[in-house]
Write an enzyme that holds these catalytic residues in place. Sequence first.
Site, PDB file in Angstrom:
ATOM      1  N   THR A   1      17.775  48.905  47.469  1.00  0.00           N
ATOM      2  CA  THR A   1      17.082  47.698  47.129  1.00  0.00           C
ATOM      3  C   THR A   1      17.504  46.740  48.248  1.00  0.00           C
ATOM      4  O   THR A   1      18.541  46.980  48.812  1.00  0.00           O
ATOM      5  CB  THR A   1      17.190  47.047  45.863  1.00  0.00           C
ATOM      6  OG1 THR A   1      17.113  45.755  45.535  1.00  0.00           O
ATOM      7  CG2 THR A   1      18.902  47.159  45.247  1.00  0.00           C
ATOM      8  N   ASP A   2      16.570  45.499  48.416  1.00  0.00           N
ATOM      9  CA  ASP A   2      16.975  44.523  49.340  1.00  0.00           C
ATOM     10  C   ASP A   2      17.974  43.653  48.781  1.00  0.00           C
ATOM     11  O   ASP A   2      18.661  42.954  49.460  1.00  0.00           O
ATOM     12  CB  ASP A   2      15.922  43.610  49.806  1.00  0.00           C
ATOM     13  CG  ASP A   2      15.250  43.088  48.721  1.00  0.00           C
ATOM     14  OD1 ASP A   2      15.577  43.472  47.505  1.00  0.00           O
ATOM     15  OD2 ASP A   2      13.871  42.375  49.253  1.00  0.00           O
ATOM     16  N   GLU A   3      18.328  43.835  47.256  1.00  0.00           N
ATOM     17  CA  GLU A   3      19.132  42.671  46.738  1.00  0.00           C
ATOM     18  C   GLU A   3      20.639  43.035  47.099  1.00  0.00           C
ATOM     19  O   GLU A   3      21.341  42.085  47.095  1.00  0.00           O
ATOM     20  CB  GLU A   3      18.917  42.849  45.172  1.00  0.00           C
ATOM     21  CG  GLU A   3      17.682  42.772  44.723  1.00  0.00           C
ATOM     22  CD  GLU A   3      17.211  42.401  43.429  1.00  0.00           C
ATOM     23  OE1 GLU A   3      18.204  42.157  42.610  1.00  0.00           O
ATOM     24  OE2 GLU A   3      16.249  42.566  43.017  1.00  0.00           O
TER      25      GLU A   3
ATOM     26  N   SER B   1      26.030  47.000  41.653  1.00  0.00           N
ATOM     27  CA  SER B   1      26.365  48.295  41.226  1.00  0.00           C
ATOM     28  C   SER B   1      25.348  49.427  42.214  1.00  0.00           C
ATOM     29  O   SER B   1      25.622  50.434  42.554  1.00  0.00           O
ATOM     30  CB  SER B   1      25.559  48.685  39.942  1.00  0.00           C
ATOM     31  OG  SER B   1      24.389  48.432  39.703  1.00  0.00           O
ATOM     32  N   LYS B   2      24.301  48.793  42.747  1.00  0.00           N
ATOM     33  CA  LYS B   2      23.240  49.697  43.619  1.00  0.00           C
ATOM     34  C   LYS B   2      24.268  49.623  45.040  1.00  0.00           C
ATOM     35  O   LYS B   2      24.167  50.590  45.925  1.00  0.00           O
ATOM     36  CB  LYS B   2      21.984  48.697  43.868  1.00  0.00           C
ATOM     37  CG  LYS B   2      21.179  49.010  42.761  1.00  0.00           C
ATOM     38  CD  LYS B   2      20.611  50.339  42.604  1.00  0.00           C
ATOM     39  CE  LYS B   2      19.663  50.890  43.577  1.00  0.00           C
ATOM     40  NZ  LYS B   2      19.313  52.404  43.180  1.00  0.00           N
TER      41      LYS B   2
ATOM     42  N   TYR C   1      23.795  43.992  38.747  1.00  0.00           N
ATOM     43  CA  TYR C   1      22.620  44.882  39.303  1.00  0.00           C
ATOM     44  C   TYR C   1      22.786  45.279  40.666  1.00  0.00           C
ATOM     45  O   TYR C   1      23.151  46.352  41.134  1.00  0.00           O
ATOM     46  CB  TYR C   1      21.113  44.544  39.167  1.00  0.00           C
ATOM     47  CG  TYR C   1      20.289  45.299  39.787  1.00  0.00           C
ATOM     48  CD1 TYR C   1      20.059  46.633  39.488  1.00  0.00           C
ATOM     49  CD2 TYR C   1      19.394  44.834  40.724  1.00  0.00           C
ATOM     50  CE1 TYR C   1      18.957  47.498  40.235  1.00  0.00           C
ATOM     51  CE2 TYR C   1      18.394  45.493  41.372  1.00  0.00           C
ATOM     52  CZ  TYR C   1      18.413  46.897  41.023  1.00  0.00           C
ATOM     53  OH  TYR C   1      17.413  47.624  41.968  1.00  0.00           O
TER      54      TYR C   1
HETATM   55  P1  NAD Z   1      12.661  51.750  36.328  1.00  0.00           P
HETATM   56  O1  NAD Z   1      13.782  51.149  35.358  1.00  0.00           O
HETATM   57  O2  NAD Z   1      11.311  51.563  35.836  1.00  0.00           O
HETATM   58  O3  NAD Z   1      12.838  53.426  36.205  1.00  0.00           O
HETATM   59  C1  NAD Z   1      14.271  54.012  36.132  1.00  0.00           C
HETATM   60  C2  NAD Z   1      14.238  55.207  35.701  1.00  0.00           C
HETATM   61  O4  NAD Z   1      15.590  55.834  35.838  1.00  0.00           O
HETATM   62  C3  NAD Z   1      13.554  55.591  33.986  1.00  0.00           C
HETATM   63  O5  NAD Z   1      12.667  56.432  34.034  1.00  0.00           O
HETATM   64  C4  NAD Z   1      14.981  55.938  33.543  1.00  0.00           C
HETATM   65  O6  NAD Z   1      14.840  56.625  32.330  1.00  0.00           O
HETATM   66  C5  NAD Z   1      15.701  56.704  34.502  1.00  0.00           C
HETATM   67  N1  NAD Z   1      17.158  56.733  34.565  1.00  0.00           N
HETATM   68  C6  NAD Z   1      17.988  55.806  34.210  1.00  0.00           C
HETATM   69  N2  NAD Z   1      19.434  56.029  33.881  1.00  0.00           N
HETATM   70  C7  NAD Z   1      19.122  57.340  34.236  1.00  0.00           C
HETATM   71  C8  NAD Z   1      20.192  58.391  34.298  1.00  0.00           C
HETATM   72  N3  NAD Z   1      21.462  58.153  33.987  1.00  0.00           N
HETATM   73  N4  NAD Z   1      19.897  59.692  34.642  1.00  0.00           N
HETATM   74  C9  NAD Z   1      18.539  60.101  34.836  1.00  0.00           C
HETATM   75  N5  NAD Z   1      17.818  59.141  34.667  1.00  0.00           N
HETATM   76  C10 NAD Z   1      17.782  57.853  34.367  1.00  0.00           C
HETATM   77  O7  NAD Z   1      13.026  51.489  37.612  1.00  0.00           O
HETATM   78  P2  NAD Z   1      12.143  51.405  38.967  1.00  0.00           P
HETATM   79  O8  NAD Z   1      11.641  50.056  39.029  1.00  0.00           O
HETATM   80  O9  NAD Z   1      11.122  52.295  39.061  1.00  0.00           O
HETATM   81  O10 NAD Z   1      13.203  51.590  40.164  1.00  0.00           O
HETATM   82  C11 NAD Z   1      13.522  52.791  40.527  1.00  0.00           C
HETATM   83  C12 NAD Z   1      14.631  52.706  41.599  1.00  0.00           C
HETATM   84  O11 NAD Z   1      13.940  51.979  42.629  1.00  0.00           O
HETATM   85  C13 NAD Z   1      15.798  52.307  41.282  1.00  0.00           C
HETATM   86  O12 NAD Z   1      16.845  53.021  41.785  1.00  0.00           O
HETATM   87  C14 NAD Z   1      15.858  50.904  41.914  1.00  0.00           C
HETATM   88  O13 NAD Z   1      17.075  50.361  42.043  1.00  0.00           O
HETATM   89  C15 NAD Z   1      14.860  50.939  43.196  1.00  0.00           C
HETATM   90  N6  NAD Z   1      14.218  49.748  43.571  1.00  0.00           N
HETATM   91  C16 NAD Z   1      13.337  49.096  42.799  1.00  0.00           C
HETATM   92  C17 NAD Z   1      12.546  48.050  43.166  1.00  0.00           C
HETATM   93  C18 NAD Z   1      11.606  47.077  42.468  1.00  0.00           C
HETATM   94  O14 NAD Z   1      11.140  46.368  42.514  1.00  0.00           O
HETATM   95  N7  NAD Z   1      11.440  47.896  40.981  1.00  0.00           N
HETATM   96  C19 NAD Z   1      12.724  47.656  44.616  1.00  0.00           C
HETATM   97  C20 NAD Z   1      13.502  48.241  45.284  1.00  0.00           C
HETATM   98  C21 NAD Z   1      14.405  49.255  44.773  1.00  0.00           C
HETATM   99  P1  TYD Z   2      12.241  40.453  38.635  1.00  0.00           P
HETATM  100  O1  TYD Z   2      10.978  40.883  38.458  1.00  0.00           O
HETATM  101  O2  TYD Z   2      13.332  40.486  37.381  1.00  0.00           O
HETATM  102  O3  TYD Z   2      12.833  41.188  39.891  1.00  0.00           O
HETATM  103  P2  TYD Z   2      14.209  40.772  40.762  1.00  0.00           P
HETATM  104  O4  TYD Z   2      15.277  39.892  40.020  1.00  0.00           O
HETATM  105  O5  TYD Z   2      14.748  41.985  40.871  1.00  0.00           O
HETATM  106  O6  TYD Z   2      13.801  40.007  41.889  1.00  0.00           O
HETATM  107  O7  TYD Z   2      12.198  39.018  39.007  1.00  0.00           O
HETATM  108  C1  TYD Z   2      11.374  38.510  40.072  1.00  0.00           C
HETATM  109  C2  TYD Z   2      11.524  36.883  40.419  1.00  0.00           C
HETATM  110  O8  TYD Z   2      10.798  36.231  39.227  1.00  0.00           O
HETATM  111  C3  TYD Z   2      13.046  36.423  40.065  1.00  0.00           C
HETATM  112  O9  TYD Z   2      13.259  35.390  41.176  1.00  0.00           O
HETATM  113  C4  TYD Z   2      13.299  36.129  38.598  1.00  0.00           C
HETATM  114  C5  TYD Z   2      11.868  35.401  38.468  1.00  0.00           C
HETATM  115  N1  TYD Z   2      11.539  35.489  37.046  1.00  0.00           N
HETATM  116  C6  TYD Z   2      11.091  34.673  36.346  1.00  0.00           C
HETATM  117  O10 TYD Z   2      10.809  33.374  36.956  1.00  0.00           O
HETATM  118  N2  TYD Z   2      10.743  34.669  35.083  1.00  0.00           N
HETATM  119  C7  TYD Z   2      10.881  35.919  34.532  1.00  0.00           C
HETATM  120  O11 TYD Z   2      10.380  35.793  33.193  1.00  0.00           O
HETATM  121  C8  TYD Z   2      11.124  37.052  35.142  1.00  0.00           C
HETATM  122  C9  TYD Z   2      11.353  38.267  34.549  1.00  0.00           C
HETATM  123  C10 TYD Z   2      11.549  36.962  36.338  1.00  0.00           C
END
Ligand code: NAD
Ligand code: TYD
Length: 351
Positions: A132-134, A161-162, A158
Amino acid sequence: MILVTGGAGFIGANFVIDWLAATGEPVVNLDKLTYSGNLGNLAPVRDDRRHTFVRGDIGDRAAVASLLAAHRPRAVVNFAAETHVDRSIHGPDAFVKTNVAGTFELLEAIRAYWTALPQAERAAFRFLQVSTDEVYGTLAPDDPPFSETTPYAPNSPYSASKAAADHFVRACHHTYGLPTLTTNCSNNYGPRQFPEKLVPLMIANALAGKALPVYGDGQQVRDWLYVSDHCAAIRAVLERGRPGETYNVGGEAEMKNLDVVHTLCSVLARERPGPDYAALVTFVKDRPGHDRRYAIDARKIGRELGWRPTETFASGLAKTVRWYLDNTAWLAAIQTREYQSWISLQYAPAA
Ligand code: NAD
Ligand code: TYD
């Protein structure tokens, strides 16, 4: 074939569906099915013989080792993680267990498997870490966007940990030569996203006539990428990325949270006319340690691999809203007791 972990979650499930459509190559999908994992996300590939689902934990080294021995994948793409910043603030333990220790165990199982491969397969093997960019921390309004050389400065449990996981991936390449790739992507949105994240939470609440809780002043900035564009970027990095390298992935769509919510209200008003959705916007207590701005410099992946996003925020959001309107049963099935208790814990005092 390839092994995907976390493929029952939001991005992982979209990736599996898109991968089979784009390449036809078989996929084994290892997922623990935590609260955010959902077999309903994989409905489009339920009867597809090229997809094999296995319930299991990336932190179970022996189970991963037997999966690798049985299926002999040419690549592993690691999506499995705990992913919600607000949950990481309430309870960071699970983030350390899965994102740090789990990724480490996964890497160790893969390293043993990879070391024993014949030379040609060793050279062709890839491990791709979806990050992630975070991990880069937060930007001031006039700072240049994050590039691949921006130092890691994670601010939430979060992102910490990433970042730790990414460091183990990096070390595995530098120390042992494992052919790793890392992608650092901005905020995704699209079909199948768990309704705890900003976009689907706002859609779910708006459709139920509930408050739309905006943290703090709503002026925080994120870059938004439609999930299929992220999946295409991962395919490009997997096929053509250089081992040991990292690639930033972004949507060329920096937006303030409040603008995201108001845009969403206008899309909903068009697609499901009726209530005054914008009147539901409610300012609530800010997230502790809230990062002010994320922005991505994605020139490297464009230059080296020819990837660019194909959706604008407007086109991607319209598709997303339509998907949620067409899949109310999916949403209802997710709004379980676990979900309700999360919503009460996070929002009850302020919203
Ligand atoms: P999500 O929470 O929707 O899905 C996570 C999946 O991982 C779930 O299906 C869960 O059951 C599985 N999981 C959790 N712990 C596990 C374990 N110990 N063993 C096996 N499976 C396990 O998350 P997402 O949004 O689909 O994100 C997927 C990946 O992309 C993550 O690594 C996240 O850090 C990264 N990412 C997400 C975003 C975003 O905006 N959602 C952006 C950049 C990177
Ligand atoms: P989120 O979807 O949790 O992604 P991330 O924190 O990983 O960027 O949140 C996106 C942005 O929206 C973040 O700045 C927090 C804000 N946010 C709210 O203002 N209200 C909400 O209820 C949630 C879930 C997020």
